[in-house]
Motif scaffolding. Structure first.
Motif, PDB file in Angstrom:
ATOM      1  N   ALA A 128       0.822  -1.214   0.000  1.00  0.00           N
ATOM      2  CA  ALA A 128       0.000   0.000   0.000  1.00  0.00           C
ATOM      3  C   ALA A 128       0.852   1.258   0.000  1.00  0.00           C
ATOM      4  O   ALA A 128       0.434   2.294  -0.513  1.00  0.00           O
ATOM      5  CB  ALA A 128      -0.932  -0.010   1.211  1.00  0.00           C
ATOM      6  N   THR A 129       2.056   1.186   0.576  1.00  0.00           N
ATOM      7  CA  THR A 129       2.876   2.394   0.720  1.00  0.00           C
ATOM      8  C   THR A 129       4.207   2.318  -0.022  1.00  0.00           C
ATOM      9  O   THR A 129       4.929   3.317  -0.085  1.00  0.00           O
ATOM     10  CB  THR A 129       3.219   2.648   2.206  1.00  0.00           C
ATOM     11  OG1 THR A 129       3.983   1.534   2.686  1.00  0.00           O
ATOM     12  CG2 THR A 129       1.966   2.822   3.054  1.00  0.00           C
ATOM     13  N   PHE A 130       4.579   1.156  -0.538  1.00  0.00           N
ATOM     14  CA  PHE A 130       5.884   0.900  -1.170  1.00  0.00           C
ATOM     15  C   PHE A 130       7.025   0.871  -0.137  1.00  0.00           C
ATOM     16  O   PHE A 130       8.184   0.722  -0.504  1.00  0.00           O
ATOM     17  CB  PHE A 130       6.244   1.941  -2.248  1.00  0.00           C
ATOM     18  CG  PHE A 130       5.307   1.991  -3.424  1.00  0.00           C
ATOM     19  CD1 PHE A 130       5.300   0.976  -4.373  1.00  0.00           C
ATOM     20  CD2 PHE A 130       4.448   3.072  -3.597  1.00  0.00           C
ATOM     21  CE1 PHE A 130       4.456   1.038  -5.475  1.00  0.00           C
ATOM     22  CE2 PHE A 130       3.591   3.141  -4.705  1.00  0.00           C
ATOM     23  CZ  PHE A 130       3.595   2.118  -5.642  1.00  0.00           C
ATOM     24  N   ASN A 131       6.705   1.069   1.144  1.00  0.00           N
ATOM     25  CA  ASN A 131       7.761   1.144   2.164  1.00  0.00           C
ATOM     26  C   ASN A 131       7.971  -0.188   2.871  1.00  0.00           C
ATOM     27  O   ASN A 131       7.083  -1.060   2.855  1.00  0.00           O
ATOM     28  CB  ASN A 131       7.426   2.229   3.188  1.00  0.00           C
ATOM     29  CG  ASN A 131       7.762   3.615   2.676  1.00  0.00           C
ATOM     30  OD1 ASN A 131       8.740   3.783   1.945  1.00  0.00           O
ATOM     31  ND2 ASN A 131       6.968   4.600   3.039  1.00  0.00           N
TER      32      ASN A 131
ATOM     33  N   LEU B 290       7.127   9.634   1.286  1.00  0.00           N
ATOM     34  CA  LEU B 290       6.176   9.201   2.323  1.00  0.00           C
ATOM     35  C   LEU B 290       6.936   8.420   3.395  1.00  0.00           C
ATOM     36  O   LEU B 290       7.674   7.479   3.079  1.00  0.00           O
ATOM     37  CB  LEU B 290       5.087   8.306   1.715  1.00  0.00           C
ATOM     38  CG  LEU B 290       4.109   7.693   2.717  1.00  0.00           C
ATOM     39  CD1 LEU B 290       3.206   8.771   3.323  1.00  0.00           C
ATOM     40  CD2 LEU B 290       3.256   6.604   2.075  1.00  0.00           C
ATOM     41  N   ALA B 291       6.687   8.786   4.666  1.00  0.00           N
ATOM     42  CA  ALA B 291       7.386   8.123   5.775  1.00  0.00           C
ATOM     43  C   ALA B 291       7.074   6.638   5.826  1.00  0.00           C
ATOM     44  O   ALA B 291       5.929   6.221   5.627  1.00  0.00           O
ATOM     45  CB  ALA B 291       6.976   8.769   7.090  1.00  0.00           C
ATOM     46  N   ALA B 292       8.104   5.841   6.142  1.00  0.00           N
ATOM     47  CA  ALA B 292       7.888   4.442   6.501  1.00  0.00           C
ATOM     48  C   ALA B 292       7.161   4.418   7.848  1.00  0.00           C
ATOM     49  O   ALA B 292       7.132   5.424   8.567  1.00  0.00           O
ATOM     50  CB  ALA B 292       9.227   3.733   6.597  1.00  0.00           C
ATOM     51  N   ASP B 293       6.582   3.275   8.190  1.00  0.00           N
ATOM     52  CA  ASP B 293       5.833   3.163   9.452  1.00  0.00           C
ATOM     53  C   ASP B 293       6.841   3.036  10.600  1.00  0.00           C
ATOM     54  O   ASP B 293       7.273   1.938  10.950  1.00  0.00           O
ATOM     55  CB  ASP B 293       4.892   1.946   9.376  1.00  0.00           C
ATOM     56  CG  ASP B 293       3.892   1.960  10.523  1.00  0.00           C
ATOM     57  OD1 ASP B 293       3.899   2.926  11.320  1.00  0.00           O
ATOM     58  OD2 ASP B 293       3.114   1.001  10.620  1.00  0.00           O
TER      59      ASP B 293
ATOM     60  N   GLY C  13      11.441  17.346   4.591  1.00  0.00           N
ATOM     61  CA  GLY C  13      10.269  18.108   5.030  1.00  0.00           C
ATOM     62  C   GLY C  13       9.048  17.258   5.321  1.00  0.00           C
ATOM     63  O   GLY C  13       8.028  17.768   5.785  1.00  0.00           O
ATOM     64  N   ALA C  14       9.117  15.951   5.069  1.00  0.00           N
ATOM     65  CA  ALA C  14       7.967  15.081   5.355  1.00  0.00           C
ATOM     66  C   ALA C  14       7.945  14.746   6.842  1.00  0.00           C
ATOM     67  O   ALA C  14       8.948  14.904   7.546  1.00  0.00           O
ATOM     68  CB  ALA C  14       8.055  13.805   4.520  1.00  0.00           C
ATOM     69  N   SER C  15       6.773  14.277   7.334  1.00  0.00           N
ATOM     70  CA  SER C  15       6.679  13.983   8.764  1.00  0.00           C
ATOM     71  C   SER C  15       5.908  12.698   9.026  1.00  0.00           C
ATOM     72  O   SER C  15       5.162  12.215   8.162  1.00  0.00           O
ATOM     73  CB  SER C  15       6.017  15.145   9.510  1.00  0.00           C
ATOM     74  OG  SER C  15       4.698  15.305   9.044  1.00  0.00           O
ATOM     75  N   TYR C  16       6.140  12.159  10.223  1.00  0.00           N
ATOM     76  CA  TYR C  16       5.459  10.953  10.698  1.00  0.00           C
ATOM     77  C   TYR C  16       4.915  11.269  12.082  1.00  0.00           C
ATOM     78  O   TYR C  16       5.689  11.616  12.982  1.00  0.00           O
ATOM     79  CB  TYR C  16       6.461   9.799  10.773  1.00  0.00           C
ATOM     80  CG  TYR C  16       5.917   8.514  11.356  1.00  0.00           C
ATOM     81  CD1 TYR C  16       5.175   7.629  10.577  1.00  0.00           C
ATOM     82  CD2 TYR C  16       6.155   8.168  12.690  1.00  0.00           C
ATOM     83  CE1 TYR C  16       4.686   6.446  11.109  1.00  0.00           C
ATOM     84  CE2 TYR C  16       5.663   6.986  13.221  1.00  0.00           C
ATOM     85  CZ  TYR C  16       4.933   6.125  12.421  1.00  0.00           C
ATOM     86  OH  TYR C  16       4.451   4.950  12.953  1.00  0.00           O
ATOM     87  N   LYS C  17       3.597  11.212  12.249  1.00  0.00           N
ATOM     88  CA  LYS C  17       2.965  11.563  13.531  1.00  0.00           C
ATOM     89  C   LYS C  17       3.498  12.909  14.031  1.00  0.00           C
ATOM     90  O   LYS C  17       3.921  13.048  15.179  1.00  0.00           O
ATOM     91  CB  LYS C  17       3.166  10.444  14.547  1.00  0.00           C
ATOM     92  CG  LYS C  17       2.526   9.135  14.060  1.00  0.00           C
ATOM     93  CD  LYS C  17       2.474   8.049  15.094  1.00  0.00           C
ATOM     94  CE  LYS C  17       1.724   6.845  14.502  1.00  0.00           C
ATOM     95  NZ  LYS C  17       1.715   5.656  15.338  1.00  0.00           N
ATOM     96  N   SER C  18       3.519  13.868  13.140  1.00  0.00           N
ATOM     97  CA  SER C  18       3.959  15.250  13.393  1.00  0.00           C
ATOM     98  C   SER C  18       5.452  15.378  13.680  1.00  0.00           C
ATOM     99  O   SER C  18       5.929  16.474  14.002  1.00  0.00           O
ATOM    100  CB  SER C  18       3.180  15.892  14.542  1.00  0.00           C
ATOM    101  OG  SER C  18       1.807  15.827  14.274  1.00  0.00           O
ATOM    102  N   ARG C  19       6.204  14.304  13.594  1.00  0.00           N
ATOM    103  CA  ARG C  19       7.664  14.405  13.830  1.00  0.00           C
ATOM    104  C   ARG C  19       8.395  14.510  12.500  1.00  0.00           C
ATOM    105  O   ARG C  19       8.141  13.725  11.584  1.00  0.00           O
ATOM    106  CB  ARG C  19       8.151  13.183  14.601  1.00  0.00           C
ATOM    107  CG  ARG C  19       7.519  13.083  15.975  1.00  0.00           C
ATOM    108  CD  ARG C  19       7.957  11.808  16.663  1.00  0.00           C
ATOM    109  NE  ARG C  19       9.391  11.823  16.967  1.00  0.00           N
ATOM    110  CZ  ARG C  19      10.047  10.776  17.458  1.00  0.00           C
ATOM    111  NH1 ARG C  19       9.410   9.645  17.671  1.00  0.00           N
ATOM    112  NH2 ARG C  19      11.329  10.869  17.728  1.00  0.00           N
ATOM    113  N   PRO C  20       9.335  15.477  12.392  1.00  0.00           N
ATOM    114  CA  PRO C  20      10.079  15.592  11.128  1.00  0.00           C
ATOM    115  C   PRO C  20      10.910  14.338  10.876  1.00  0.00           C
ATOM    116  O   PRO C  20      11.531  13.805  11.803  1.00  0.00           O
ATOM    117  CB  PRO C  20      10.997  16.793  11.351  1.00  0.00           C
ATOM    118  CG  PRO C  20      10.629  17.396  12.658  1.00  0.00           C
ATOM    119  CD  PRO C  20       9.779  16.434  13.415  1.00  0.00           C
TER     120      PRO C  20
END
Ligand SMILES: Cc1ncc(COP(=O)(O)O)c(C=O)c1O
Length: 383
Positions: A111-114, A139-142, A166-173
């Motif tokens: 679904a995410t390629f990650n 897109l961030a990995a999980d 500049g991308a983020s995961y759960k609001s974390r850079p």
């Protein structure tokens, strides 16, 4: 249809409005005759650490060298294993092999390629020295389950954020979650230099100091060498260019995100999202920066030929996963080992997404894809 050709990326569109400022910055460095380290590098590191929300920003010669330097700073070496995805640009696995370690490859979440976090956790052995997830296409990995698995094993995580500035995961850079973040300023990235350049980030002062030492041959003071490093320095000319461009990064990324949203509407209006084209997803807990907009379709090669014939830029990222690359044959993987990545290699295609793309250009891209899908439906009805 197809009268308007659309490039995959148009760097001239970004360059034109900044040309004067960029040439002035380059002239400033030429007039100073300070090309190695110095004030441009210091200023860029300060500015990027603020802009990206990272504590230590260490400029380097490329994204590849950022990965290599991270591995060296963590003392990963021959006999060690590093768990990573099989579906990425070559530099990810290449850097692991370059320090003499073994890339231990795992499949992706389709679904995410990650990287699939459960498979990454299952691949950890007593010889594993790091996990290297890639934030592919922007897109961030999980990261939560990856960090949990790494913490259980007592090993660091190196984020390959080359495509995800500049991308983020759960609001974390990105670049602040693992021990190191590795970024690329290759010209086609959201923030591109005028040549090769990269960035290493960390929240850890001791790791930052070690990385800075290794960046200049382990030298401190001059001509006294405590460890064997290399030359991983960014040129001052690239730093000057990046200082002009960095303030525009957020706006450019907004442009890409707006274009991604517009593609969604256009694909929906044309019924293509239900008619054989899978669009990239953006999970609610992550901000995608769309370095690439990668769609999937069963007859990808046919679609590619159709887009090529109609002047629509496109690219396959990536046609061969690491486990099937000739240079990694001795790792012993076989076709079928990672079915999700192998399928992604056959079905995915990047289409133009750069910020200056116009609505008319996007409509042309989508209608050209629609034309191909209709021809396919027609052909299968006749057969
Ligand atoms: C995922 C990934 N990792 C690493 C790199 C290497 O970066 P560079 O080309 O700056 O060496 C890239 C660049 O294309 C990349 O896409």
């Amino acid at each position: 249809m197809g009268v308007m050709s659309v490039p995959l990326l148009d760097l001239q569109a970004q360059y034109a409005p900044l040309r004067g400022e960029l040439l002035a910055a380059i002239t400033r460095v030429c007039d100073s005759q300070r090309f190695i380290m110095g004030p441009e590098i210091d200023a860029l590191e300060r500015e990027l650490s603020e802009r990206l929300g990272v504590t230590h920003a260490i400029t380097v010669s490329s994204g590849t060298d950022a990965l290599l330097l991270a591995l060296m700073a963590l003392d990963v070496k021959a006999g060690d294993e590093v768990v990573t995805t099989t579906h990425s640009f070559f530099a990810t696995a290449g850097a692991i092999a370059r320090v003499g370690a073994t890339p231990v490859l795992v499949d992706i979440d389709p679904a995410t390629f990650n990287i699939d976090p459960a498979q990454a956790a299952a691949a950890i052995t007593p010889r594993t020295r790091a996990i290297m997830p890639v934030h592919l296409f922007g897109l961030a990995a999980d990261m939560d389950p990856i960090m949990a698995a790494a913490n259980r094993a007592g090993i660091p995580v190196i984020e390959d954020a080359a495509q995800a500035i500049g991308a983020s995961y759960k609001s974390r850079p990105l670049g602040t979650i693992g021990a190191f973040g590795c970024f690329s300023f290759f010209p086609s990235k959201n923030l591109g230099a005028f040549g090769d350049a990269g960035l290493l980030t960390t929240e850890d002062a001791a790791l930052a100091e070690r990385a800075r030492l290794l960046r200049t041959h382990g030298m401190k003071p001059k001509y006294y060498h405590h460890v064997v490093g290399a030359n991983f320095r960014m040129d001052a000319l690239q730093a000057a260019v990046l200082r002009v461009k960095a303030p525009h990064l957020a706006g450019w990324t907004e442009g890409r995100r707006a274009n991604a949203a517009r593609y969604r509407r256009l694909f929906q209006d044309a019924g293509l999202d239900r008619g054989g084209v899978t669009l990239p997803i953006e999970p609610a807990d992550r901000t995608h920066i769309f370095n690439q907009f990668v769609i999937r379709t069963a007859d990808r090669d046919g679609l590619k030929r159709h887009l090529d014939a109609h002047g629509i830029g496109n690219e396959i990222y990536y046609p061969v996963p690491f486990h099937l690359q000739p240079c990694f044959a001795d790792l012993g993987y076989r076709p079928g080992a990672f079915p999700h990545a192998e399928r992604a290699a056959q079905e995915s295609l990047a289409i133009p997404i750069y910020g200056e793309l116009t609505q008319a250009q996007q409509e042309t891209v989508v209608s050209t894809i629609g034309q191909f899908m209709q021809q396919r439906v027609g052909a299968s009805a006749r057969s």
